[in-house]
Design a protein around this motif. Structure first.
Motif, short mmCIF file in Angstrom:
data_model
loop_
_atom_site.label_atom_id
_atom_site.label_comp_id
_atom_site.label_asym_id
_atom_site.label_seq_id
_atom_site.Cartn_x
_atom_site.Cartn_y
_atom_site.Cartn_z
N ALA A 83 96.34 10.02 135.54
CA ALA A 83 97.32 9.18 134.86
C ALA A 83 97.87 9.74 133.55
O ALA A 83 98.93 9.32 133.09
CB ALA A 83 96.69 7.80 134.59
N SER A 84 97.15 10.68 132.92
CA SER A 84 97.62 11.25 131.65
C SER A 84 96.83 12.51 131.36
O SER A 84 95.80 12.77 132.01
CB SER A 84 97.41 10.25 130.50
N GLY A 85 97.28 13.26 130.35
CA GLY A 85 96.51 14.42 129.91
C GLY A 85 95.13 13.99 129.45
O GLY A 85 94.13 14.64 129.73
N MET A 86 95.06 12.87 128.74
CA MET A 86 93.77 12.38 128.27
C MET A 86 92.87 11.95 129.43
O MET A 86 91.64 12.12 129.37
CB MET A 86 93.94 11.21 127.28
N LEU A 142 92.09 20.49 117.31
CA LEU A 142 92.35 19.95 118.64
C LEU A 142 93.48 18.94 118.55
O LEU A 142 93.71 18.34 117.49
CB LEU A 142 91.11 19.20 119.15
N PHE A 143 94.12 18.70 119.68
CA PHE A 143 95.06 17.59 119.83
C PHE A 143 94.34 16.31 119.36
O PHE A 143 93.15 16.12 119.62
CB PHE A 143 95.47 17.51 121.30
N GLY A 144 95.07 15.41 118.66
CA GLY A 144 94.46 14.26 117.99
C GLY A 144 93.56 13.39 118.86
O GLY A 144 92.45 13.03 118.47
C1 LIG Z 1 99.86 15.63 124.68
C2 LIG Z 1 98.64 16.44 124.77
C3 LIG Z 1 97.49 15.96 125.39
C4 LIG Z 1 97.38 14.55 125.95
O1 LIG Z 1 98.25 14.33 127.00
P1 LIG Z 1 98.79 12.84 127.39
O2 LIG Z 1 99.57 13.09 128.62
O3 LIG Z 1 99.59 12.37 126.23
O4 LIG Z 1 97.58 12.00 127.61
C5 LIG Z 1 96.39 16.79 125.47
N1 LIG Z 1 96.41 18.03 124.96
C6 LIG Z 1 97.50 18.54 124.34
C7 LIG Z 1 97.46 19.92 123.79
C8 LIG Z 1 98.65 17.76 124.21
O5 LIG Z 1 99.72 18.25 123.58
#
Ligand SMILES: *Cc1c(COP(=O)(O)O)cnc(C)c1O
Length: 413
Positions: free
Chosen positions: A85-88, A111-113
């Motif tokens: 569903a998302s990067g997270m 790291l990404f927040g």
């Molecule tokens: C945006 C981002 C994420 C998280 O991705 P989402 O799709 O927003 O959950 C993780 N890592 C990096 C480096 C990102 O830029």
């Protein structure tokens, strides 16, 4: 079969989906359905046991999502791709698969927040410890790894610090200690970055960024190269004795993914399938403009610390070229006098848009310290080291001259 003599993008455009649509649709249709029905109880049993490749329920798998995953697999060269569903969801999915109470993750504090927050708060409350160190120093990394380290984790270009670790060297120390190297490749797409060439075992990507094709949707991907021997993992050992290189994907597909319920929606898979077709084109165009803008920003006296790995003067220029080729992404950062100057700049831009996200077709500006890292306490802000006079610019597809003019008018008062 993939023909090695043609580019991954051509291959992607030329090849029909593995599962043919009933009407021969050339774009994979969106299967918006929760469940799939069966003729018999026997067929249903086989489907639930994964014996006939049939879909049962869209939290577990879906034809549109599967079509997207198979294309991601062929363009990335991964042995297995899982769309979430998302990067997270991809990052938390990976760690719920391999981490356990008492384990630790060796990583950088840069790291990404939300990844920082996942490690410092969410996973920590389940007994998983983040071990922050300098990933640019492999001796330090080696010292941090112990028998409970479940992974060495890095962003291939850290967002927003823009450091580039030597992945092959990191993989080397990790593998010597029996630990996988896991990398977040969000900042450079697969057409320019080949994770297995540098020893990355599991790769995660926020497909919200380059892949979605103009910021249409949120998504994430977990790529398994099946290079790690999971018999070395305390958690996956007994599964890996039976399933060898498939242990990670079986644990995620058969348990974690469906229990967490973070599988990608079919509507998203449709949009991102389309985005994948133009990803390389957009990436190269934005990368070209990003370099041009970085060179231009360096000439402006009010701007300091222009940080883009594609600048020959950047300390990560050589390693960036080696790992990513000509364009190390299309994101840069720069500093102004102070936080107030950053806010004033953001308030004056007319072409560049005030928004978070990366690799939209539109150029986006943000002040990371007050937004992405804004809710951290001063103590955690200190660990994350995000300067309050720094701006992050994600370069889009506008004409580069128009972007330069916008930057100039926003600076001059
Ligand atoms: C945006 C981002 C994420 C998280 O991705 P989402 O799709 O927003 O959950 C993780 N890592 C990096 C480096 C990102 O830029």
């Amino acid at each position: 079969m993939t023909d090695k003599s043609i580019s991954p993008v051509t291959d992607l455009l030329a090849k029909p989906f593995p599962q043919k649509d009933a009407h021969g649709a050339i774009s994979m249709p969106v299967y918006i359905t929760a469940a799939f029905e069966f003729e018999t109880a026997e067929e249903m049993e086989d489907a639930f046991l994964g014996k006939n490749g049939k879909h049962t329920y869209s939290r577990i798998s879906n034809p549109t999502v599967e079509a997207f995953e198979s294309r991601v697999q062929s363009v990335s060269g991964a042995k297995h791709a899982m769309a979430v569903a998302s990067g997270m969801a991809a990052i938390s999915g990976v760690f719920t698969t391999i981490a356990y109470a008492g384990s630790n993750i060796v990583t950088s504090p840069h790291l990404f927040g939300n990844t920082f927050s996942l490690f410092c708060f969410t996973l920590k409350e389940f007994g998983v410890e983040p071990r922050f160190c300098n990933l640019l120093d492999v001796n330090e990394v080696e010292k941090q790894i112990d028998e409970n380290t479940c992974a060495v984790y890095t962003e291939i270009i850290t967002n927003p610090h823009m450091e580039i670790a030597d992945l092959a060297a990191l993989a080397n120390v990790a593998h010597q200690k029996g630990v996988p190297l896991i990398a977040d490749s969000t900042l450079v797409p697969w057409t320019a970055f080949k994770a297995p060439d540098f020893g990355v075992d599991i790769e995660i990507t926020s497909s919200t960024k380059y892949i979605s094709g103009g910021a249409t949707s949120i998504g994430g991907i977990i790529l398994d190269y099946q290079t790690f021997d999971w018999r070395q993992s305390k958690k996956l050992k007994s599964l890996a004795e039976k399933t060898r290189e498939y242990a990670f994907q079986i644990k995620f597909r058969g348990e974690i993914g469906r229990n967490i319920g973070a599988i990608m929606a079919p509507q998203t898979a449709f949009l991102q399938n389309l985005g994948l077709e133009t990803m390389d084109l957009r990436f190269k165009e934005a990368g070209k403009s990003c370099l041009e803008l970085a060179l231009f920003l360096q000439t402006l006296p009010m701007i300091t610390n222009v940080n883009y790995n594609g600048l020959p003067s950047n300390p990560f220029y050589e390693i960036g070229k080696k790992q990513f080729g000509d364009y190390p992404g299309a994101m840069l950062t720069f500093c102004l006098k102070d936080r107030a100057a950053c806010f004033a700049f953001i308030n004056r831009v007319k072409v560049i848009r005030r928004a978070t996200n990366l690799f939209d077709n539109k150029s986006l500006i943000i002040h990371p310290e007050s937004t992405i890292y804004g809710s951290l306490t001063p103590a955690y802000k200190k660990i994350a080291e995000v300067p309050d006079n720094m701006l992050r610019l994600s370069v889009g597809l506008e004409n580069a001259e128009d972007l330069k003019a916008d930057i100039l008018q926003a600076l001059i008062r």
